[in-house]
Motif scaffolding. Structure first.
Motif, PDB file in Angstrom:
ATOM      1  N   ILE A 140       0.769  -1.237  -0.025  1.00  0.00           N
ATOM      2  CA  ILE A 140      -0.098   0.119  -0.094  1.00  0.00           C
ATOM      3  C   ILE A 140       0.760   1.282   0.002  1.00  0.00           C
ATOM      4  CG2 ILE A 140      -1.825   1.161   1.359  1.00  0.00           C
ATOM      5  CD1 ILE A 140      -2.532  -1.393   2.379  1.00  0.00           C
ATOM      6  N   ILE A 141       0.684   1.984  -0.828  1.00  0.00           N
ATOM      7  CA  ILE A 141       1.519   3.400  -1.135  1.00  0.00           C
ATOM      8  C   ILE A 141       0.392   4.489  -1.055  1.00  0.00           C
ATOM      9  CG2 ILE A 141       2.811   4.741  -2.744  1.00  0.00           C
ATOM     10  CD1 ILE A 141       4.225   1.960  -1.971  1.00  0.00           C
ATOM     11  N   MET A 142       0.660   5.231   0.091  1.00  0.00           N
ATOM     12  CA  MET A 142       0.061   6.536   0.370  1.00  0.00           C
ATOM     13  C   MET A 142       0.880   7.639  -0.095  1.00  0.00           C
ATOM     14  SD  MET A 142      -2.822   5.412   1.748  1.00  0.00           S
ATOM     15  CE  MET A 142      -3.669   6.507   2.298  1.00  0.00           C
ATOM     16  N   TRP A 143       1.106   8.609   0.587  1.00  0.00           N
ATOM     17  CA  TRP A 143       1.931  10.065   0.283  1.00  0.00           C
ATOM     18  C   TRP A 143       2.324  10.676   1.323  1.00  0.00           C
ATOM     19  CZ3 TRP A 143      -3.511   9.081  -0.813  1.00  0.00           C
ATOM     20  CH2 TRP A 143      -4.411   9.820  -0.045  1.00  0.00           C
ATOM     21  N   SER A 144       3.288  11.658   1.173  1.00  0.00           N
ATOM     22  CA  SER A 144       3.768  12.510   1.940  1.00  0.00           C
ATOM     23  C   SER A 144       2.889  14.003   1.674  1.00  0.00           C
ATOM     24  CB  SER A 144       5.272  13.045   1.815  1.00  0.00           C
ATOM     25  OG  SER A 144       5.641  13.133   0.498  1.00  0.00           O
ATOM     26  N   ALA A 145       2.626  14.110   0.464  1.00  0.00           N
ATOM     27  CA  ALA A 145       1.657  15.292   0.074  1.00  0.00           C
ATOM     28  C   ALA A 145       0.787  15.118  -1.052  1.00  0.00           C
ATOM     29  CB  ALA A 145       2.918  16.416  -0.458  1.00  0.00           C
ATOM     30  N   ILE A 146      -0.512  15.282  -0.686  1.00  0.00           N
ATOM     31  CA  ILE A 146      -1.714  15.385  -1.640  1.00  0.00           C
ATOM     32  C   ILE A 146      -2.187  16.790  -1.761  1.00  0.00           C
ATOM     33  CG2 ILE A 146      -3.282  14.975   0.218  1.00  0.00           C
ATOM     34  CD1 ILE A 146      -4.484  13.050  -2.026  1.00  0.00           C
ATOM     35  N   LEU A 147      -1.925  17.469  -3.010  1.00  0.00           N
ATOM     36  CA  LEU A 147      -2.171  18.745  -3.177  1.00  0.00           C
ATOM     37  C   LEU A 147      -3.568  19.616  -3.600  1.00  0.00           C
ATOM     38  CD1 LEU A 147       1.355  19.175  -5.175  1.00  0.00           C
ATOM     39  CD2 LEU A 147       0.802  19.339  -2.550  1.00  0.00           C
ATOM     40  N   GLY A 148      -4.559  18.774  -3.690  1.00  0.00           N
ATOM     41  CA  GLY A 148      -5.905  18.980  -4.024  1.00  0.00           C
ATOM     42  C   GLY A 148      -5.825  19.680  -5.480  1.00  0.00           C
ATOM     43  N   ASP A 149      -5.360  19.016  -6.300  1.00  0.00           N
ATOM     44  CA  ASP A 149      -5.070  19.482  -7.808  1.00  0.00           C
ATOM     45  C   ASP A 149      -6.397  18.782  -8.655  1.00  0.00           C
ATOM     46  OD1 ASP A 149      -4.184  16.813  -7.372  1.00  0.00           O
ATOM     47  OD2 ASP A 149      -3.711  16.768  -9.549  1.00  0.00           O
ATOM     48  N   TRP A 150      -7.020  18.314  -7.890  1.00  0.00           N
ATOM     49  CA  TRP A 150      -8.394  17.704  -8.478  1.00  0.00           C
ATOM     50  C   TRP A 150      -9.607  18.933  -8.498  1.00  0.00           C
ATOM     51  CZ3 TRP A 150      -6.522  15.890  -3.907  1.00  0.00           C
ATOM     52  CH2 TRP A 150      -7.253  16.163  -2.662  1.00  0.00           C
ATOM     53  N   ARG A 151      -9.244  20.151  -8.118  1.00  0.00           N
ATOM     54  CA  ARG A 151     -10.240  21.085  -7.865  1.00  0.00           C
ATOM     55  C   ARG A 151      -9.511  22.223  -8.857  1.00  0.00           C
ATOM     56  NH1 ARG A 151      -9.383  20.592  -2.335  1.00  0.00           N
ATOM     57  NH2 ARG A 151      -8.073  22.453  -2.531  1.00  0.00           N
ATOM     58  N   TYR A 152     -10.294  22.484  -9.909  1.00  0.00           N
ATOM     59  CA  TYR A 152      -9.883  23.489 -11.113  1.00  0.00           C
ATOM     60  C   TYR A 152      -9.617  24.868 -10.334  1.00  0.00           C
ATOM     61  CZ  TYR A 152      -9.565  25.880 -15.438  1.00  0.00           C
ATOM     62  OH  TYR A 152      -9.143  26.680 -16.417  1.00  0.00           O
ATOM     63  N   LYS A 153     -10.567  25.101  -9.463  1.00  0.00           N
ATOM     64  CA  LYS A 153     -10.478  26.541  -8.870  1.00  0.00           C
ATOM     65  C   LYS A 153      -9.294  26.726  -7.863  1.00  0.00           C
ATOM     66  CE  LYS A 153     -13.430  25.600  -4.763  1.00  0.00           C
ATOM     67  NZ  LYS A 153     -14.333  26.027  -4.100  1.00  0.00           N
ATOM     68  N   LEU A 154      -8.436  25.619  -7.819  1.00  0.00           N
ATOM     69  CA  LEU A 154      -7.368  25.933  -7.039  1.00  0.00           C
ATOM     70  C   LEU A 154      -6.443  26.763  -7.828  1.00  0.00           C
ATOM     71  CD1 LEU A 154      -5.360  24.929  -4.585  1.00  0.00           C
ATOM     72  CD2 LEU A 154      -4.500  23.097  -6.282  1.00  0.00           C
ATOM     73  N   GLY A 155      -6.281  26.559  -9.000  1.00  0.00           N
ATOM     74  CA  GLY A 155      -5.544  27.388  -9.858  1.00  0.00           C
ATOM     75  C   GLY A 155      -4.025  26.937 -10.066  1.00  0.00           C
ATOM     76  N   LYS A 156      -3.468  27.199 -11.201  1.00  0.00           N
ATOM     77  CA  LYS A 156      -2.236  26.943 -11.566  1.00  0.00           C
ATOM     78  C   LYS A 156      -1.149  27.409 -10.574  1.00  0.00           C
ATOM     79  CE  LYS A 156      -0.449  29.225 -14.963  1.00  0.00           C
ATOM     80  NZ  LYS A 156       0.739  29.950 -14.339  1.00  0.00           N
ATOM     81  N   ASP A 157      -1.066  28.749 -10.502  1.00  0.00           N
ATOM     82  CA  ASP A 157      -0.148  29.329  -9.427  1.00  0.00           C
ATOM     83  C   ASP A 157      -0.054  28.807  -7.972  1.00  0.00           C
ATOM     84  OD1 ASP A 157       0.741  30.768 -11.526  1.00  0.00           O
ATOM     85  OD2 ASP A 157      -0.602  32.603 -10.831  1.00  0.00           O
ATOM     86  N   LYS A 158      -1.059  28.604  -7.438  1.00  0.00           N
ATOM     87  CA  LYS A 158      -1.286  28.019  -5.962  1.00  0.00           C
ATOM     88  C   LYS A 158      -0.678  26.500  -6.143  1.00  0.00           C
ATOM     89  CE  LYS A 158      -3.998  28.169  -1.873  1.00  0.00           C
ATOM     90  NZ  LYS A 158      -5.341  28.652  -1.398  1.00  0.00           N
ATOM     91  N   LEU A 159      -1.144  25.783  -7.093  1.00  0.00           N
ATOM     92  CA  LEU A 159      -0.726  24.511  -7.296  1.00  0.00           C
ATOM     93  C   LEU A 159       0.747  24.443  -7.455  1.00  0.00           C
ATOM     94  CD1 LEU A 159      -1.274  21.418  -7.491  1.00  0.00           C
ATOM     95  CD2 LEU A 159      -1.627  21.672  -9.805  1.00  0.00           C
ATOM     96  N   LYS A 160       1.483  25.180  -8.075  1.00  0.00           N
ATOM     97  CA  LYS A 160       2.712  25.347  -8.405  1.00  0.00           C
ATOM     98  C   LYS A 160       3.632  25.710  -7.047  1.00  0.00           C
ATOM     99  CE  LYS A 160       4.677  28.504 -10.640  1.00  0.00           C
ATOM    100  NZ  LYS A 160       5.398  29.541 -11.615  1.00  0.00           N
ATOM    101  N   GLN A 161       2.800  26.652  -6.343  1.00  0.00           N
ATOM    102  CA  GLN A 161       3.539  26.876  -4.889  1.00  0.00           C
ATOM    103  C   GLN A 161       3.451  25.353  -3.983  1.00  0.00           C
ATOM    104  OE1 GLN A 161       1.141  30.106  -3.456  1.00  0.00           O
ATOM    105  NE2 GLN A 161       1.803  31.598  -4.876  1.00  0.00           N
ATOM    106  N   ARG A 162       2.206  24.845  -4.082  1.00  0.00           N
ATOM    107  CA  ARG A 162       2.305  23.537  -3.055  1.00  0.00           C
ATOM    108  C   ARG A 162       3.276  22.823  -3.707  1.00  0.00           C
ATOM    109  NH1 ARG A 162      -4.388  22.812  -2.102  1.00  0.00           N
ATOM    110  NH2 ARG A 162      -4.523  24.665  -1.133  1.00  0.00           N
ATOM    111  N   LEU A 163       3.481  22.501  -4.867  1.00  0.00           N
ATOM    112  CA  LEU A 163       4.573  21.539  -5.606  1.00  0.00           C
ATOM    113  C   LEU A 163       5.873  21.866  -4.732  1.00  0.00           C
ATOM    114  CD1 LEU A 163       2.993  20.899  -9.036  1.00  0.00           C
ATOM    115  CD2 LEU A 163       3.656  18.926  -7.336  1.00  0.00           C
ATOM    116  N   HIS A 164       6.157  23.283  -5.233  1.00  0.00           N
ATOM    117  CA  HIS A 164       7.497  23.566  -4.589  1.00  0.00           C
ATOM    118  C   HIS A 164       7.679  23.229  -3.221  1.00  0.00           C
ATOM    119  CE1 HIS A 164       9.461  25.385  -7.899  1.00  0.00           C
ATOM    120  NE2 HIS A 164       8.416  26.053  -8.114  1.00  0.00           N
TER     121      HIS A 164
END
Length: 247
Positions: A155-179
């Motif tokens: 079973i593989i979980m994660w250290s970070a799940i970033l909410g990218d399934w929500r379009y309203k999150l927006g590209k810039d905020k998702l990129k910040q979360r990735l960094h």
């Protein structure tokens, strides 16, 4: 017995079977893999595909950056788009299971969990000739018996799940979360399909844009590798510790 009491009993049973085990297993990493203690490496993982519109573009992006990722695919999607699964395998990505259908373990019996894993694994094996060894539960939902029911898959979980399934999150905020989520040993979750309950259909478009900019900007000291590399590193460490203890 009143209806209210019956409902209360049913809610308690559901919580004991599903919600409480999920919280406890995640909190104490019981039988699951979330991250590794490894230098200069991390894992990019993608759930819910393959999707005929977004996954090929994602594979193009990963190829252009020389990245090997891990895909947790839904079995019925793999069956519908076997050519995409073949390409994943051919280009060196690791393919894991994400159930045959995208159903929560909270709604499945242990036998049904085992069947979902088996059907998905057999579908992938028929396409690639290689049986998966890694499994990620849809939505990260676990239950009281999932560690048994999902065997022999890890079973593989994660250290970070970033909410990218929500379009309203927006590209810039998702990129910040990735960094922010990128560190040595990280297991990062993104989604290459927006077809499931709670997801926005256009969200993978936003994800691709954010990921492309992130990959151009990220610190090159950390290399993205398949989940195999992180798991094998941790297993080697555990084996070494056991050997030292037994001496």
């Amino acid at each position: 017995m009143s209806i209210l009491l019956i409902l209360l009993i049913l809610v308690c049973i559901f919580a004991i079977y599903s919600i409480i085990p999920t919280l406890v297993i995640r909190a104490f990493s019981i039988g699951i893999f979330k991250s590794a203690h490894i230098k200069n490496k991390a894992a990019l993982t993608f759930d819910d595909g393959p999707n005929p519109s977004y996954t090929p573009r994602l594979l193009d992006l990963l190829k252009s950056h020389g990245i090997k990722a891990t895909f947790f695919v839904v079995g019925e999607n793999a069956k519908a788009y076997p050519e995409i699964i073949s390409r994943m395998h051919r280009e060196g990505h690791t393919i894991g299971t994400h159930h045959y259908r995208h159903i929560s373990n909270w709604l499945l019996t242990p036998r049904e969990v085992k069947e979902q894993c088996r059907l998905a694994a057999e579908t992938i094996e028929m396409i690639t000739g290689k049986r998966p060894v890694y499994y990620r539960p849809p939505w990260g939902h676990l239950n009281l018996f999932v560690n048994w029911a999902s065997r022999p898959y890890k079973i593989i979980m994660w250290s970070a799940i970033l909410g990218d399934w929500r379009y309203k999150l927006g590209k810039d905020k998702l990129k910040q979360r990735l960094h922010k989520s990128l560190h040595e040993g990280a297991v990062i979750v993104l989604h290459d399909s927006g077809q499931n309950i709670g997801a926005d259909q256009l969200a993978p478009e936003m994800m691709l844009q954010a990921l492309e900019e992130f990959l151009q900007e990220k610190n090159d000291k950390i290399e993205f590798v398949p989940i195999d590399v992180l798991c094998q590193h941790e297993e080697s460490k555990e084996s070494l510790i056991e050997d030292n203890l037994n001496k």
